[in-house]
Design a protein around this motif. Structure first.
Motif, short mmCIF file in Angstrom:
data_model
loop_
_atom_site.label_atom_id
_atom_site.label_comp_id
_atom_site.label_asym_id
_atom_site.label_seq_id
_atom_site.Cartn_x
_atom_site.Cartn_y
_atom_site.Cartn_z
N VAL A 123 0.85 -1.20 0.00
CA VAL A 123 0.00 0.00 0.00
C VAL A 123 0.88 1.24 0.00
O VAL A 123 1.75 1.39 0.85
CB VAL A 123 -0.94 0.02 1.23
N SER A 125 0.61 5.28 0.36
CA SER A 125 -0.31 6.28 0.91
C SER A 125 0.16 7.68 0.56
O SER A 125 1.34 8.00 0.70
CB SER A 125 -0.42 6.11 2.42
N ARG A 127 -0.75 11.79 1.21
CA ARG A 127 -1.48 12.84 1.93
C ARG A 127 -1.93 13.90 0.92
O ARG A 127 -1.18 14.25 0.03
CB ARG A 127 -0.56 13.50 2.96
N MET A 137 -6.07 10.98 3.18
CA MET A 137 -5.02 10.04 2.80
C MET A 137 -5.62 9.11 1.74
O MET A 137 -6.65 8.51 1.96
CB MET A 137 -4.58 9.22 4.01
N ASN A 139 -4.97 5.73 -0.31
CA ASN A 139 -4.20 4.49 -0.20
C ASN A 139 -4.35 3.70 -1.49
O ASN A 139 -5.46 3.30 -1.85
CB ASN A 139 -4.68 3.68 1.00
N ASN A 153 -9.71 6.00 0.13
CA ASN A 153 -9.32 7.25 0.78
C ASN A 153 -10.10 7.42 2.07
O ASN A 153 -11.13 6.81 2.29
CB ASN A 153 -9.48 8.45 -0.15
N ASP A 156 -6.81 11.67 7.05
CA ASP A 156 -5.38 11.47 7.32
C ASP A 156 -5.24 11.31 8.84
O ASP A 156 -5.54 12.23 9.59
CB ASP A 156 -4.57 12.67 6.83
#
Length: 167
Positions: A123, A125, A127, A137, A139, A153, A156
């Motif tokens: 994964v 990620s 921001r 966030m 992913n 998403n 965050d």
């Protein structure tokens, strides 16, 4: 005493502004030669592609919510320049088709990498500000072959309250 407080406050303000100076760059213009792009933006955090098809990445690091991509054309001049950590750009990633290389060329390097052991997914990620407002966030989940299998998403966690009074 008040004079010392004013001097201390002024000092702190200058230190904080000095830390932001690296973020205050002049945006390049379409048609700028490659060397001028780097003069304005500094050295790229990564370069994708080779020869006539290169993309300069300007990431704001693992805590930042912005990554700019500067595409350099065959003539060595800037073809496009955009901030890519947006909902619209994430939507261009094709689930079940896109590869890690395509994601890097589209979004740049991720803020974090992790795994989902049960599915064998890696994964990445990112921001970003959802709709320019919410700290979010995205992913991106890759299978063992490096193909995007899902994108999720949410908020965050870096911006979520740590103490919820026992909840």
């Amino acid at each position: 005493m008040m004079n010392k407080l004013i001097r201390f406050t002024t000092f702190v303000a200058f230190v904080l502004l000095g830390g932001c100076a690296g973020l205050l760059r002049e945006a390049p213009s379409i048609g700028d030669p490659e060397d001028l792009v780097q003069k304005k933006m500094g050295p790229p955090t990564s370069i994708y592609g080779a020869g006539n098809d290169r993309i300069f990445e300007y990431a704001t690091g693992p805590m930042g919510q912005f990554t700019w991509m500067a595409r350099i054309g065959a003539d060595g001049r800037l073809v496009s320049y955009e901030q890519v950590l947006t909902g619209e750009k994430f939507a261009t990633i094709k689930v079940d088709e896109a590869t890690k290389e395509e994601v890097l060329r589209t979004l740049g390097r991720p803020a974090e990498k992790s795994t989902v052991a049960m599915k064998g997914y890696e994964v990445w990620s990112y921001r970003y500000k959802e709709a320019g407002v919410w700290n979010s966030m995205m992913n991106v989940h890759f299978d063992r072959d490096g193909i995007v299998r899902q994108m999720l998403n949410g908020p965050d966690p870096m911006y979520e309250p740590r103490d919820r009074n026992g909840w």
